[in-house]
Design a protein around this motif. Sequence first.
Motif, PDB file in Angstrom:
ATOM      1  N   ARG A 190      -5.880  -0.993 -25.587  1.00  0.00           N
ATOM      2  CA  ARG A 190      -5.284   0.103 -25.654  1.00  0.00           C
ATOM      3  C   ARG A 190      -4.520   0.387 -26.906  1.00  0.00           C
ATOM      4  N   ARG A 191      -3.950  -0.857 -27.633  1.00  0.00           N
ATOM      5  CA  ARG A 191      -2.929  -0.898 -28.586  1.00  0.00           C
ATOM      6  C   ARG A 191      -3.947  -0.970 -29.810  1.00  0.00           C
ATOM      7  N   TRP A 192      -5.092  -1.896 -29.866  1.00  0.00           N
ATOM      8  CA  TRP A 192      -5.647  -2.469 -31.181  1.00  0.00           C
ATOM      9  C   TRP A 192      -7.026  -1.978 -31.328  1.00  0.00           C
ATOM     10  N   SER A 193      -7.760  -1.554 -30.259  1.00  0.00           N
ATOM     11  CA  SER A 193      -9.188  -1.097 -30.423  1.00  0.00           C
ATOM     12  C   SER A 193      -9.473  -0.044 -31.512  1.00  0.00           C
ATOM     13  N   ILE A 194     -10.560  -0.621 -32.389  1.00  0.00           N
ATOM     14  CA  ILE A 194     -11.009   0.348 -33.240  1.00  0.00           C
ATOM     15  C   ILE A 194     -12.332   1.057 -32.963  1.00  0.00           C
ATOM     16  N   LEU A 195     -13.110   0.749 -32.089  1.00  0.00           N
ATOM     17  CA  LEU A 195     -14.281   1.277 -31.466  1.00  0.00           C
ATOM     18  C   LEU A 195     -13.868   2.061 -30.357  1.00  0.00           C
ATOM     19  N   ALA A 196     -12.945   1.891 -29.709  1.00  0.00           N
ATOM     20  CA  ALA A 196     -12.411   2.927 -28.530  1.00  0.00           C
ATOM     21  C   ALA A 196     -10.905   3.155 -28.554  1.00  0.00           C
ATOM     22  N   PRO A 197     -10.592   3.805 -29.854  1.00  0.00           N
ATOM     23  CA  PRO A 197      -9.161   4.094 -29.654  1.00  0.00           C
ATOM     24  C   PRO A 197      -8.419   4.849 -28.622  1.00  0.00           C
ATOM     25  N   ALA A 198      -7.101   4.671 -28.204  1.00  0.00           N
ATOM     26  CA  ALA A 198      -6.620   5.429 -27.242  1.00  0.00           C
ATOM     27  C   ALA A 198      -6.359   6.613 -27.627  1.00  0.00           C
ATOM     28  N   ARG A 199      -6.906   7.571 -27.876  1.00  0.00           N
ATOM     29  CA  ARG A 199      -7.123   8.908 -28.241  1.00  0.00           C
ATOM     30  C   ARG A 199      -7.759   9.951 -27.223  1.00  0.00           C
ATOM     31  N   GLY A 200      -7.374  11.157 -27.189  1.00  0.00           N
ATOM     32  CA  GLY A 200      -8.254  12.041 -26.138  1.00  0.00           C
ATOM     33  C   GLY A 200      -8.273  11.555 -24.804  1.00  0.00           C
ATOM     34  N   LEU A 201      -9.392  11.706 -24.280  1.00  0.00           N
ATOM     35  CA  LEU A 201      -9.725  11.254 -22.881  1.00  0.00           C
ATOM     36  C   LEU A 201      -9.629   9.804 -22.714  1.00  0.00           C
ATOM     37  N   LEU A 202     -10.007   8.997 -23.635  1.00  0.00           N
ATOM     38  CA  LEU A 202      -9.743   7.798 -23.625  1.00  0.00           C
ATOM     39  C   LEU A 202      -8.423   7.170 -23.472  1.00  0.00           C
ATOM     40  N   ARG A 203      -7.509   7.746 -24.115  1.00  0.00           N
ATOM     41  CA  ARG A 203      -6.008   7.395 -23.691  1.00  0.00           C
ATOM     42  C   ARG A 203      -5.847   7.678 -22.208  1.00  0.00           C
ATOM     43  N   TYR A 204      -6.337   8.588 -21.428  1.00  0.00           N
ATOM     44  CA  TYR A 204      -6.068   8.762 -19.936  1.00  0.00           C
ATOM     45  C   TYR A 204      -6.905   7.711 -19.387  1.00  0.00           C
ATOM     46  N   ALA A 205      -7.931   7.151 -19.955  1.00  0.00           N
ATOM     47  CA  ALA A 205      -8.855   5.973 -19.281  1.00  0.00           C
ATOM     48  C   ALA A 205      -7.946   5.016 -19.105  1.00  0.00           C
ATOM     49  N   TYR A 206      -7.244   4.614 -20.316  1.00  0.00           N
ATOM     50  CA  TYR A 206      -6.422   3.278 -20.449  1.00  0.00           C
ATOM     51  C   TYR A 206      -5.435   3.336 -19.651  1.00  0.00           C
ATOM     52  N   ILE A 207      -4.769   4.428 -19.252  1.00  0.00           N
ATOM     53  CA  ILE A 207      -3.461   4.755 -18.520  1.00  0.00           C
ATOM     54  C   ILE A 207      -3.630   4.440 -17.134  1.00  0.00           C
ATOM     55  N   ALA A 208      -4.966   4.867 -16.588  1.00  0.00           N
ATOM     56  CA  ALA A 208      -5.397   4.938 -15.423  1.00  0.00           C
ATOM     57  C   ALA A 208      -6.082   3.619 -14.845  1.00  0.00           C
ATOM     58  N   ALA A 209      -6.416   2.790 -15.828  1.00  0.00           N
ATOM     59  CA  ALA A 209      -7.149   1.664 -15.535  1.00  0.00           C
ATOM     60  C   ALA A 209      -6.132   0.607 -14.567  1.00  0.00           C
ATOM     61  N   PRO A 210      -4.640   0.418 -14.601  1.00  0.00           N
ATOM     62  CA  PRO A 210      -3.995  -0.363 -13.849  1.00  0.00           C
ATOM     63  C   PRO A 210      -4.312   0.158 -12.234  1.00  0.00           C
ATOM     64  N   ALA A 211      -4.226   1.605 -12.127  1.00  0.00           N
ATOM     65  CA  ALA A 211      -4.160   2.162 -10.818  1.00  0.00           C
ATOM     66  C   ALA A 211      -5.578   2.013 -10.205  1.00  0.00           C
ATOM     67  N   ILE A 212      -6.546   2.099 -11.340  1.00  0.00           N
ATOM     68  CA  ILE A 212      -8.082   2.022 -10.518  1.00  0.00           C
ATOM     69  C   ILE A 212      -8.032   0.734  -9.972  1.00  0.00           C
ATOM     70  N   ALA A 213      -7.646  -0.559 -10.691  1.00  0.00           N
ATOM     71  CA  ALA A 213      -7.685  -1.839 -10.273  1.00  0.00           C
ATOM     72  C   ALA A 213      -6.954  -2.252  -9.076  1.00  0.00           C
ATOM     73  N   VAL A 214      -5.796  -1.616  -8.754  1.00  0.00           N
ATOM     74  CA  VAL A 214      -5.021  -1.875  -7.701  1.00  0.00           C
ATOM     75  C   VAL A 214      -5.700  -1.210  -6.555  1.00  0.00           C
ATOM     76  N   LEU A 215      -6.026  -0.131  -6.751  1.00  0.00           N
ATOM     77  CA  LEU A 215      -6.780   0.561  -5.592  1.00  0.00           C
ATOM     78  C   LEU A 215      -8.053   0.021  -5.029  1.00  0.00           C
ATOM     79  N   GLY A 216      -8.966  -0.391  -6.237  1.00  0.00           N
ATOM     80  CA  GLY A 216     -10.146  -1.066  -5.969  1.00  0.00           C
ATOM     81  C   GLY A 216     -10.041  -2.373  -5.513  1.00  0.00           C
ATOM     82  N   ALA A 217      -9.163  -3.220  -5.881  1.00  0.00           N
ATOM     83  CA  ALA A 217      -8.887  -4.532  -5.503  1.00  0.00           C
ATOM     84  C   ALA A 217      -8.328  -4.469  -3.916  1.00  0.00           C
ATOM     85  N   PHE A 218      -7.410  -3.800  -3.828  1.00  0.00           N
ATOM     86  CA  PHE A 218      -6.805  -3.548  -2.427  1.00  0.00           C
ATOM     87  C   PHE A 218      -7.629  -3.251  -1.443  1.00  0.00           C
TER      88      PHE A 218
END
Length: 449
Positions: A190-218
């Motif tokens: 999220r901070r350093w990616s060149i291939l998938a920079p945190a812009r546009g829709l990808l920015r929201y994907a990075y933000i949602a990742a912890p929530a997805i991990a918590v819900l999926g793991a639990f």
Amino acid sequence: MQGLFILLVWSLLLLIGCAAPFVLALAYLWVDLFQPQYVSPEIGRLLPISMITAVLAIGGYLLADRRDPPRLGLLTALLLVWAAWITLTTTWALFPDAAWEKWDWAFKTVAFSTLLPFAFRTRIQIEAAVLVIVCTIFANVLPYAIKGLISGGGYFRALGLVGVNSGWGGEGSTLATYAFASLPLIAHLRRWSILAPARGLLRYAYIAAPAIAVLGAFATFARSAVVACLVWAALTWWHSRRKFAVAILLFAAGAVVVPLMGESWLARISTSLDAQQEASALTRLVVWGWTIDFANQHPQGGGFDAYLANHAMVAMPDGQVMEVQGRAFHSIFFEVLGEHGWVGAAIFGAILLTFFANMRTLRQRARDNESLQWLDSLALALMQSMVIYLAGAAFVGIAFQPLHYYLFALAVCATAFLARARVPAARHEAPEAPMPSWRLRARRSVSGA
């Protein structure tokens, strides 16, 4: 249609690999983690897709990409020793048929991790490897998160892309550990990616990742999910600059997620607090005690699947007697100890210590170089991912699952990149004493003359 789509993705990766051979190594990462033979069993019956990809990846490097190979470092040397030792212990295994069957895939996992640094040498190549790893993991975690929201999840339920106990994606404890272990890598991208920079829709994907991990793991109802989550949360808070705000956010998230999982989830997790009253937890304690005694009697280990030899009678609090026989180790540490003895435990421990020492040294050398700060971030992410992985794996036997070996490989890649950049080691010399004032005045007078 699912099988055709997977074959199309695989074919495209191989086609691109003809022009950029390192993509063939990415294809192997994808095959090894995504495990298309489990997602679509027809593929496994049609083609030995894993073997084909491995052969092409090695061949692509040897024929077209032998540039700047990494030097043989201590971490790689220890991994090679580890591969040799697990092979040696298999020759005297208590259960030869089962042992050689497990060796077949375990040895490949360890051995191939030593080859990956030859393919991933540049920043783009290393980042591409990290992207493939996290995207493949979340391809398996996302269905758990979605179905968990709809149905509430459950233990031993096929909520992912594969069936129950089909690879790491079908085993709840392993999937939960993978989910949280990948979050530091995602934070780095999220901070350093060149291939998938945190812009546009990808920015929201990075933000949602912890929530997805918590819900999926639990949603797996695995107790290791809670352990891995707590360790991830602690590391996130410790390394954050706004500790108070992060603490409030984490507590608020817990207040929302825990009731969302339902009473059945709370009931299962709460049983972990009293091992004497919970048969599963008590069984693990008995097996761990047996493993220590077994290792003391067999310092060289009993070979793969040595747990099949365990047997004990345990008195339960209600007066009944429970028989424990052939129960799995349910811990990465006791799995290594029981299968490969105190010698194997020492080798595995040396690998981990070398990994953390190398990453600490890398951070010290890279953090003050503006062009290498991404490397400092990657080293920190790798260490955090490993700590989370080991915390979750303390309660599930995944000593030869691929993720932590890929973390080892990425550590070697990062160290080799730093060596190619020729960044000098940090010096720890005492500062030079100030020149006496009388000598300074004398030097100035001589210069003026």
